[in-house]
Design a protein around this motif. Structure first.
Motif, PDB file in Angstrom:
ATOM      1  N   MET A  17      18.346  71.084  14.378  1.00 45.06           N
ATOM      2  CA  MET A  17      17.765  70.209  15.390  1.00 45.06           C
ATOM      3  C   MET A  17      18.047  68.745  15.023  1.00 45.06           C
ATOM      4  N   PRO A  18      18.587  67.939  16.003  1.00 43.44           N
ATOM      5  CA  PRO A  18      18.924  66.559  15.652  1.00 43.44           C
ATOM      6  C   PRO A  18      17.671  65.751  15.323  1.00 43.44           C
ATOM      7  N   SER A  19      17.816  64.844  14.380  1.00 38.95           N
ATOM      8  CA  SER A  19      16.647  64.053  13.993  1.00 38.95           C
ATOM      9  C   SER A  19      16.336  63.024  15.073  1.00 38.95           C
ATOM     10  N   LYS A  20      15.077  62.659  15.157  1.00 42.47           N
ATOM     11  CA  LYS A  20      14.652  61.696  16.177  1.00 42.47           C
ATOM     12  C   LYS A  20      15.055  60.294  15.768  1.00 42.47           C
ATOM     13  N   SER A  21      15.400  59.493  16.771  1.00 44.46           N
ATOM     14  CA  SER A  21      15.736  58.095  16.500  1.00 44.46           C
ATOM     15  C   SER A  21      14.445  57.323  16.240  1.00 44.46           C
ATOM     16  N   PRO A  22      14.543  56.143  15.607  1.00 50.00           N
ATOM     17  CA  PRO A  22      13.338  55.323  15.397  1.00 50.00           C
ATOM     18  C   PRO A  22      12.609  55.040  16.713  1.00 50.00           C
ATOM     19  N   ALA A  23      13.373  54.810  17.771  1.00 49.40           N
ATOM     20  CA  ALA A  23      12.756  54.508  19.070  1.00 49.40           C
ATOM     21  C   ALA A  23      11.946  55.698  19.580  1.00 49.40           C
ATOM     22  N   GLN A  24      12.526  56.895  19.476  1.00 47.77           N
ATOM     23  CA  GLN A  24      11.818  58.103  19.942  1.00 47.77           C
ATOM     24  C   GLN A  24      10.530  58.316  19.144  1.00 47.77           C
ATOM     25  N   THR A  25      10.629  58.092  17.838  1.00 43.18           N
ATOM     26  CA  THR A  25       9.454  58.267  16.965  1.00 43.18           C
ATOM     27  C   THR A  25       8.335  57.323  17.392  1.00 43.18           C
ATOM     28  N   LEU A  26       8.698  56.053  17.662  1.00 41.27           N
ATOM     29  CA  LEU A  26       7.708  55.061  18.095  1.00 41.27           C
ATOM     30  C   LEU A  26       7.120  55.416  19.463  1.00 41.27           C
ATOM     31  N   ALA A  27       7.982  55.884  20.363  1.00 37.57           N
ATOM     32  CA  ALA A  27       7.524  56.238  21.717  1.00 37.57           C
ATOM     33  C   ALA A  27       6.528  57.394  21.647  1.00 37.57           C
ATOM     34  N   GLU A  28       6.806  58.374  20.810  1.00 35.41           N
ATOM     35  CA  GLU A  28       5.886  59.510  20.663  1.00 35.41           C
ATOM     36  C   GLU A  28       4.555  59.068  20.064  1.00 35.41           C
ATOM     37  N   LYS A  29       4.642  58.165  19.113  1.00 36.98           N
ATOM     38  CA  LYS A  29       3.437  57.617  18.487  1.00 36.98           C
ATOM     39  C   LYS A  29       2.598  56.875  19.539  1.00 36.98           C
ATOM     40  N   ALA A  30       3.295  56.129  20.399  1.00 35.58           N
ATOM     41  CA  ALA A  30       2.618  55.376  21.466  1.00 35.58           C
ATOM     42  C   ALA A  30       1.954  56.328  22.461  1.00 35.58           C
ATOM     43  N   ASP A  31       2.686  57.387  22.849  1.00 39.08           N
ATOM     44  CA  ASP A  31       2.121  58.383  23.779  1.00 39.08           C
ATOM     45  C   ASP A  31       0.850  58.993  23.193  1.00 39.08           C
ATOM     46  N   LYS A  32       0.932  59.339  21.911  1.00 40.79           N
ATOM     47  CA  LYS A  32      -0.202  59.974  21.225  1.00 40.79           C
ATOM     48  C   LYS A  32      -1.416  59.047  21.236  1.00 40.79           C
ATOM     49  N   LYS A  33      -1.154  57.752  20.953  1.00 40.31           N
ATOM     50  CA  LYS A  33      -2.240  56.763  20.932  1.00 40.31           C
ATOM     51  C   LYS A  33      -2.836  56.594  22.333  1.00 40.31           C
ATOM     52  N   ALA A  34      -1.972  56.488  23.339  1.00 41.32           N
ATOM     53  CA  ALA A  34      -2.444  56.262  24.720  1.00 41.32           C
ATOM     54  C   ALA A  34      -3.259  57.448  25.233  1.00 41.32           C
TER      55      ALA A  34
END
Length: 290
Positions: free
Chosen positions: A1-18
């Motif tokens: 499985m391809p690793s997530k980019s820094p941007a994707q990691t941040l976006a997921e973190k943001a979704d989780k927080k929201a």
């Protein structure tokens, strides 16, 4: 499985927080502020990766978070950042984001900035989406806001753009009205007075495109009374020769006048296009072009 980019990691973190529920000691406002910050970081990371659609989406999510915690200035800025990202290939989404920005600006009474964004919308409709009618509406709305904010020359430039588009759409009476409005405004200042004959030339060409030499002659007389030097200009003489050629249905004289004028003052694309329309209005016999 391809690793997530820094941007994707941040976006997921943001979704989780929201999407998290606020804890005992923090308000939902704090939650959305933190999520907004994370979406902004994700958006900037996507921009570094040249993923502009994703960057725009992240800025839009940031804007929604800012709105939820009543940070209206920050929300307006986030929508504008979203628009700038969407401009890289998604003009329709850029227009939606700019519209959101404008809503915040007008509510805050920031009409100068609203006008700047509305003008951007006009440019997107004109240059990216080819919707000249919508572009015209945006330029005119921007011009009204600029006028209210005492930015007369910027308003004039938008009204002139709208006039050109009205003519392209063959809404000639509206085009003439706008050109004359811009000319009247320009007459008032020694710095802009020199440009008046260009606007009157364009207005006169619109009258000829309507095959209305009576209106063209009446307008020439009106312009000459507003500025006595107009009758001696190349523009005025050119229009008079064209009127004469039209009334005598003399294609050769019309073409000769156009060629002669173009040798001294290069005709731009707009004038070339409208002169072709005028020429077609003269009863053609040889099917020639300019």
């Amino acid at each position: 499985m391809p690793s997530k980019s820094p941007a994707q990691t941040l976006a997921e973190k943001a979704d989780k927080k929201a999407n998290s529920s606020a804890g005992w000691f923090s308000s939902s406002s704090t939650k959305f502020e933190e999520a907004g910050d994370l979406y902004q970081q994700a958006a900037n990371a996507y921009k570094l990766e040249k993923q502009f659609r994703e960057a725009g989406d992240a800025f839009a999510r940031e804007a929604e978070c800012r709105e939820k915690c009543k940070e209206t200035n920050e929300a307006a800025n986030a929508w504008w950042n979203a628009a700038k990202a969407y401009k890289q290939g998604h003009p329709d989404l850029a227009i939606q984001a700019l519209t959101q920005t404008i809503t915040h600006y007008t509510h805050a009474g920031r009409f100068r900035q609203a006008a700047d964004r509305e003008k951007e919308i006009g440019q997107l409709y004109q240059n990216e989406l080819g919707d000249l009618g919508k572009a015209c509406e945006s330029y005119e709305r921007a011009a009204e806001w600029y006028s209210q904010e005492d930015a007369g020359s910027t308003a004039n430039a938008c009204y002139k753009d709208a006039a050109d588009l009205h003519a392209d759409l063959e809404n000639y009476p509206q085009a003439i009205q706008r050109y004359e409005q811009v000319a009247n405004h320009s007459l008032a200042s020694p710095l802009t007075k020199y440009s008046v004959r260009e606007y009157w030339l364009r207005a006169s060409l619109c009258a000829l495109a309507m095959r209305d030499t009576v209106t063209a002659k009446r307008n020439i007389a009106k312009y000459s009374s507003q500025d006595v030097t107009f009758t001696s200009t190349r523009e005025c003489k050119f229009i008079n020769v064209l009127i004469e050629a039209m009334e005598s249905e003399n294609q050769e004289a019309f073409t000769a006048a156009v060629v002669e004028y173009d040798q001294v003052t290069r005709l731009d694309n707009w004038k070339t296009a409208i002169l072709l329309k005028v020429k077609r209005g003269i009863q053609e016999t040889d099917g020639g072009i300019l």
